[in-house]
Design a protein around this motif. Structure first.
Motif, mmCIF file in Angstrom:
data_model
loop_
_atom_site.group_PDB
_atom_site.id
_atom_site.type_symbol
_atom_site.label_atom_id
_atom_site.label_comp_id
_atom_site.label_asym_id
_atom_site.label_seq_id
_atom_site.Cartn_x
_atom_site.Cartn_y
_atom_site.Cartn_z
ATOM 1 N N GLY A 113 0.795 -1.217 0.000
ATOM 2 C CA GLY A 113 0.000 0.000 0.000
ATOM 3 C C GLY A 113 0.831 1.272 0.000
ATOM 4 N N PRO A 114 1.861 1.374 0.855
ATOM 5 C CA PRO A 114 2.705 2.580 0.832
ATOM 6 C C PRO A 114 3.354 2.829 -0.528
ATOM 7 N N PHE A 115 3.732 1.746 -1.230
ATOM 8 C CA PHE A 115 4.301 1.939 -2.570
ATOM 9 C C PHE A 115 3.254 2.491 -3.529
ATOM 10 N N VAL A 116 2.035 1.995 -3.444
ATOM 11 C CA VAL A 116 0.961 2.502 -4.305
ATOM 12 C C VAL A 116 0.722 3.982 -4.031
ATOM 13 N N ALA A 117 0.728 4.363 -2.745
ATOM 14 C CA ALA A 117 0.575 5.775 -2.387
ATOM 15 C C ALA A 117 1.743 6.595 -2.938
ATOM 16 N N PHE A 118 2.947 6.023 -2.879
ATOM 17 C CA PHE A 118 4.126 6.703 -3.410
ATOM 18 C C PHE A 118 4.018 6.874 -4.922
ATOM 19 N N VAL A 119 3.511 5.857 -5.611
ATOM 20 C CA VAL A 119 3.330 5.940 -7.059
ATOM 21 C C VAL A 119 2.336 7.041 -7.416
ATOM 22 N N PHE A 120 1.252 7.118 -6.654
ATOM 23 C CA PHE A 120 0.272 8.183 -6.885
ATOM 24 C C PHE A 120 0.940 9.550 -6.737
ATOM 25 N N PHE A 121 1.708 9.710 -5.650
ATOM 26 C CA PHE A 121 2.401 10.978 -5.406
ATOM 27 C C PHE A 121 3.401 11.278 -6.527
ATOM 28 N N SER A 122 4.137 10.272 -6.978
ATOM 29 C CA SER A 122 5.133 10.457 -8.033
ATOM 30 C C SER A 122 4.473 10.868 -9.346
ATOM 31 N N CYS A 123 3.375 10.199 -9.686
ATOM 32 C CA CYS A 123 2.663 10.532 -10.925
ATOM 33 C C CYS A 123 2.055 11.927 -10.849
ATOM 34 N N CYS A 124 1.663 12.324 -9.641
ATOM 35 C CA CYS A 124 1.188 13.696 -9.453
ATOM 36 C C CYS A 124 2.284 14.686 -9.816
ATOM 37 N N LEU A 125 3.502 14.430 -9.324
ATOM 38 C CA LEU A 125 4.620 15.328 -9.599
ATOM 39 C C LEU A 125 4.981 15.332 -11.083
ATOM 40 N N ILE A 126 5.064 14.144 -11.676
ATOM 41 C CA ILE A 126 5.474 14.038 -13.075
ATOM 42 C C ILE A 126 4.450 14.692 -13.991
ATOM 43 N N SER A 127 3.170 14.399 -13.773
ATOM 44 C CA SER A 127 2.129 14.962 -14.642
ATOM 45 C C SER A 127 1.983 16.465 -14.438
ATOM 46 N N THR A 128 2.228 16.935 -13.206
ATOM 47 C CA THR A 128 2.204 18.376 -12.965
ATOM 48 C C THR A 128 3.357 19.052 -13.682
ATOM 49 N N ALA A 129 4.488 18.360 -13.749
ATOM 50 C CA ALA A 129 5.657 18.923 -14.426
ATOM 51 C C ALA A 129 5.492 18.915 -15.939
ATOM 52 N N THR A 130 4.988 17.816 -16.475
ATOM 53 C CA THR A 130 4.865 17.698 -17.925
ATOM 54 C C THR A 130 3.581 18.314 -18.454
ATOM 55 N N GLY A 131 2.540 18.393 -17.604
ATOM 56 C CA GLY A 131 1.261 18.925 -18.041
ATOM 57 C C GLY A 131 0.504 17.990 -18.948
ATOM 58 N N SER A 132 0.908 16.733 -18.991
ATOM 59 C CA SER A 132 0.282 15.773 -19.896
ATOM 60 C C SER A 132 -0.185 14.556 -19.118
#
Length: 463
Positions: A113-132
């Motif tokens: 579960g913590p890894f899944v939460a980390f993945v969500f957080f990481s994708c938030c950062l990446i998509s916010t950076a790329t805008g895509s």
């Protein structure tokens, strides 16, 4: 008035024919062909315009209205911004920045579960950076979903976390096409479009609350699998260098409220950081073999080319909107809503925006940019007549199209892409996309209670 120059055989309602044809192609492409090609979707818009022209009384005026819509300041602004941000977005994708997040997870022993939460957080950062959102999905799934299989993650929840994180960035990122479209379609009383930095700043509180709740839920519900023994060999810490341009872009965007300046800073920092670290070489930026018939490569030209499908969609949708405006269809629709008892209050107006945004996005199969471009002018008229601030209107418009419409199992393009990338069934994917569901509750709470509601006159007096 231009609205009186365009007449249709059968009445003003026939002006919706291009939009109806566009919707038919949405259904055909997403449900029948299972295709997510934005060029094909734009084709549906242009065919709709051709068919709509058969029912107009003045054919010349009809195509003048199409060109007027395409050449509108909002349309041109969006097109220019998309081409500029394409270079930055492609730079982040080519750098494989997500590998750095995998390295972090493996070193701090994030599993289940913590890894899944980390993945969500990481994708938030990446998509916010790329805008895509969709671009991040294609970049993140091959890395995170495969890693989750050996880190004890629940497959459905992991897929939902990846897609949810991508939607987070699509809704919040200063360089996202939906952020740009929602801001550009909402005008101040002086005719200027809402500035993107101001929209993002005022939107952050909704995204933050929904994001924090989602992280907790993913951490609780995301486990259940087995952890592999070779997890320590995953990831690349060098890729974390590419966080430098991300931070630079976001800080510049918030402080200067100038998107072009922010993109310039982010792109320069990314190029310098990438070259110094060895992630990029000069050919990575721009290169050509110099031979006849050669193809130019590098993230700069590729980034511009990657935006062509979205730009084509913008052109087709604004052409349709030009017809609707010239025929007076938008004005009639807005006036009909305003005359109803439903919009006598600010809350009622915002509920109308809520329902209209969701329904429009459902019609377009979860394609948020098309829904915003289509319903945005209606939101602008409704909100402006009630004095709602452009920031508030843009936030509700962009926010609600990224909620319920994107999780419908057999209609949403996000669900279809997630199914294609994960191999899971649509129902399990839909139920695991927690962030859009939580965001809907947060935004609905905001509408009902008035949390975050602003009026343009009040803000002008304060400033």
């Amino acid at each position: 008035m231009e609205a009186e120059n365009l007449k249709f055989r059968g009445g003003w309602g026939m002006a919706f024919i291009p939009l109806a044809v566009f919707f038919i192609f949405c259904v055909l492409l997403f449900l029948v062909f299972l295709s997510y090609d934005m060029h094909a979707l734009a084709m549906g818009g242009f065919i709709g315009l051709l068919i709509g022209g058969m029912f107009v009384k003045n054919y010349g005026e009809y195509w003048k209205s199409v060109i007027s819509g395409i050449a509108s300041p909002n349309s041109i602004t969006i097109v220019v911004i998309l081409f500029v941000i394409g270079m930055f977005s492609q730079m982040l994708k080519d750098s494989n920045a997500s590998e750095g997040f995998i390295w972090i997870a493996s070193r701090v022993h994030l599993t289940g579960g913590p890894f899944v939460a980390f993945v969500f957080f990481s994708c938030c950062l990446i998509s916010t950076a790329t805008g895509s959102s969709i671009g991040t999905m294609f970049a993140a799934f091959p890395v995170f979903f495969g890693a989750g299989a050996v880190l004890g993650a629940n497959p459905a929840m992991l897929a939902g976390a990846i897609t949810s994180g991508c939607i987070f960035g699509d809704n919040l990122a200063p360089i996202s096409d939906t952020t740009i479209a929602s801001a550009s379609t909402q005008l101040f009383r002086n005719g200027e479009a809402a500035d993107i930095a101001g929209v993002v700043t005022s939107r952050f509180k909704y995204s933050l609350v929904a994001g924090l709740i989602s992280i907790i839920l993913f951490a609780i519900l995301g486990g259940g699998g087995e952890v592999a023994s070779d997890v320590e060999s995953m990831g690349d810490p060098l890729r974390l260098v590419m966080l430098i341009p991300v931070v630079g872009l976001l800080i510049t965007a918030v402080k200067s409220r100038d998107l072009f300046k922010a993109i310039t800073v982010g792109l320069l920092l990314g190029i310098v950081s990438g070259l110094i670290s060895g992630i990029f070489t000069f050919p990575s930026l721009f290169s050509s073999s110099g031979e006849l018939g050669n193809s130019v490569t590098g993230f700069l030209p590729t980034g511009v080319a990657s935006m062509m499908s979205t730009v084509t969609l913008v052109i087709s949708v604004f052409g349709i909107m030009g017809v609707l405006h010239a025929a007076g269809a938008i004005d009639r629709l807005v006036n009909a809503i305003l005359k109803s008892r439903f919009v006598k209050s600010d809350r009622g107006t915002e509920l109308a925006i809520t329902i209209g945004s969701c329904v429009t996005c459902m019609i377009f199969g979860g394609v948020t940019s098309a829904a915003i471009l289509t319903f945005g002018p209606v939101v602008n008229e409704l909100g402006m007549k009630k004095g709602l601030h452009p920031y508030r209107r843009a936030n509700l418009l962009d926010g609600f199209v990224n909620t319920i419409p994107v999780v419908i199992p057999f209609l949403s393009v996000f669900v279809f892409i997630t199914v294609a990338l994960s191999g899971l069934d649509p129902l399990s994917v839909s139920k695991s996309m927690l962030y859009p569901l939580v965001l809907f509750v947060v935004l609905l709470f905001s509408v009902i209670t008035g949390w975050g509601r602003m009026h343009e006159i009040q803000v002008a007096e304060i400033s």
